[in-house]
Design an enzyme around this catalytic site. Sequence first.
Site, PDB file in Angstrom:
ATOM      1  N   TYR A 142       0.826  -1.216   0.000  1.00 35.45           N
ATOM      2  CA  TYR A 142       0.000   0.000   0.000  1.00 35.45           C
ATOM      3  C   TYR A 142       0.855   1.258   0.000  1.00 35.45           C
ATOM      4  CZ  TYR A 142      -3.983  -3.009   1.249  1.00 35.45           C
ATOM      5  OH  TYR A 142      -4.954  -3.985   1.258  1.00 35.45           O
ATOM      6  N   LYS A 187       3.497 -15.365   2.888  1.00 36.86           N
ATOM      7  CA  LYS A 187       3.393 -16.146   1.642  1.00 36.86           C
ATOM      8  C   LYS A 187       4.818 -16.492   1.213  1.00 36.86           C
ATOM      9  CE  LYS A 187       0.842 -17.695  -1.821  1.00 36.86           C
ATOM     10  NZ  LYS A 187      -0.010 -18.872  -1.668  1.00 36.86           N
ATOM     11  N   ASP A 219      -2.991 -18.009   2.438  1.00 32.34           N
ATOM     12  CA  ASP A 219      -4.181 -18.648   1.846  1.00 32.34           C
ATOM     13  C   ASP A 219      -4.741 -19.702   2.798  1.00 32.34           C
ATOM     14  OD1 ASP A 219      -1.705 -19.723   1.295  1.00 32.34           O
ATOM     15  OD2 ASP A 219      -2.185 -20.444  -0.713  1.00 32.34           O
ATOM     16  N   ASP A 243      -5.172  -6.550   6.236  1.00 32.07           N
ATOM     17  CA  ASP A 243      -6.372  -5.806   5.843  1.00 32.07           C
ATOM     18  C   ASP A 243      -7.492  -6.794   5.511  1.00 32.07           C
ATOM     19  OD1 ASP A 243      -8.064  -3.835   5.002  1.00 32.07           O
ATOM     20  OD2 ASP A 243      -6.985  -3.357   3.152  1.00 32.07           O
ATOM     21  N   ASP A 247     -10.832  -8.141   8.140  1.00 34.80           N
ATOM     22  CA  ASP A 247     -12.243  -7.991   7.746  1.00 34.80           C
ATOM     23  C   ASP A 247     -12.959  -9.338   7.792  1.00 34.80           C
ATOM     24  OD1 ASP A 247     -12.182  -5.301   7.458  1.00 34.80           O
ATOM     25  OD2 ASP A 247     -12.823  -5.272   5.358  1.00 34.80           O
TER      26      ASP A 247
END
Length: 355
Positions: A142, A187, A219, A243, A247
């Site tokens: 980001y 990852k 994942d 992020d 959620d």
Amino acid sequence: MVKNIAVIRGDGIGPEIVNEALKVLDKVAELYGHTFNYTDVDMGGCAIDKHGDPLPESELNKCVKSDSVLLGAVGGNKWNDVPGNMRPEKGLLRLRAGMGVYSNNRPAKIWPQLADASPLKKSIVDEGIDFIIVRELIGGIYFGEHKTVDDTAIDVLTYSEAEIERIGRIGFETARKRNKKLCSVEKSNVLDSSRLWRKVMHLLAKEYPDVELSDMLVDNCAMQIVKNPAQFDVIVTENMFGDILSDEASMITGSIGMIPSSSLGATTCGLYEPIHGSAPDIAGKDVANPVGTILSAAMMLRYSFDMNEEADAIENAVSGYLDAGYRTADIMSEGMTLVGCKQCGDLIINHIKKE
Ligand code: NAD
């Protein structure tokens, strides 16, 4: 203890929910012999109206000088048309940068009394869901370079050892204050930044022998959060993965009005706020659920002021209030007693006991 708390009531339901959290803090102060001094700070739409700026420097300074900041929420339709750098949410970004907070910490907890509100199967919920996601907040993709050249778009993902180490420490310290299990999510089968992440976490683990560290690919983690959430205590992860996972985690708990959060940096001065926004649709109606803000105040006591007993007292009071069958409109179900925002605060205060 004497603590100076900067209070940002903000917009929409912000002032209503913050009022209830302050009432709860006052009750804790009275029972445990503390003094909490509050300094009001203008931020968001109300600051645009008053000062022409969503967070003037003088207001930011009040936050930086405080022992911690309690925030309701900012924003609303009234300020939709103001220019980008003057929007209410800009105040929040400036506040985070000004306070130097680089970790966002969100608990995902299912209150057994609200188990029906979760979209997960009862058998999974019955195992218990109570974990925190520690998300790196100011690095990663980001904050990397973003550009489009002809028909190709490029977003750059960078993490340095120092950036990983400082968020890693928040993960280990948070686990230390809970059940001492830390799951590092990355990852590393694909990304160099994740391989560095894993290496730094394992180096840090040597300094925290009391905390059990495990690794999980992102994942797999996304699947495990819905399949077997009871396995987690603290998850630490980078910005974009955090992020998305936070959620996902807040959805499985069922009510947005019940979830607190903290943002921390290198000092104990943290920013504490519910995860929801200013809910303009219900503002001023005394129907908002103040529990997310009340639990944010409890997090402030635990993580910034080291007041674990006091934080437990607030969390137990919320549990007692739910046990007694009271519900605000957002979590109302058959057979329960409907209460408004103020009454919810009063009832929780009545349940606060010094153990
Ligand atoms: P929202 O979280 O404010 O509301 C979403 C829905 O949840 C609404 O129906 C609302 O009534 C309900 N809700 C939220 N909190 C509740 C509570 N405590 N009790 C009962 N019901 C509750 O999200 P939104 O509608 O997308 O955004 C509204 C405004 O808030 C926007 O201006 C947005 O930019 C701002 N916002 C601010 C923050 C923040 O201050 N940190 C975060 C998110 C959104």
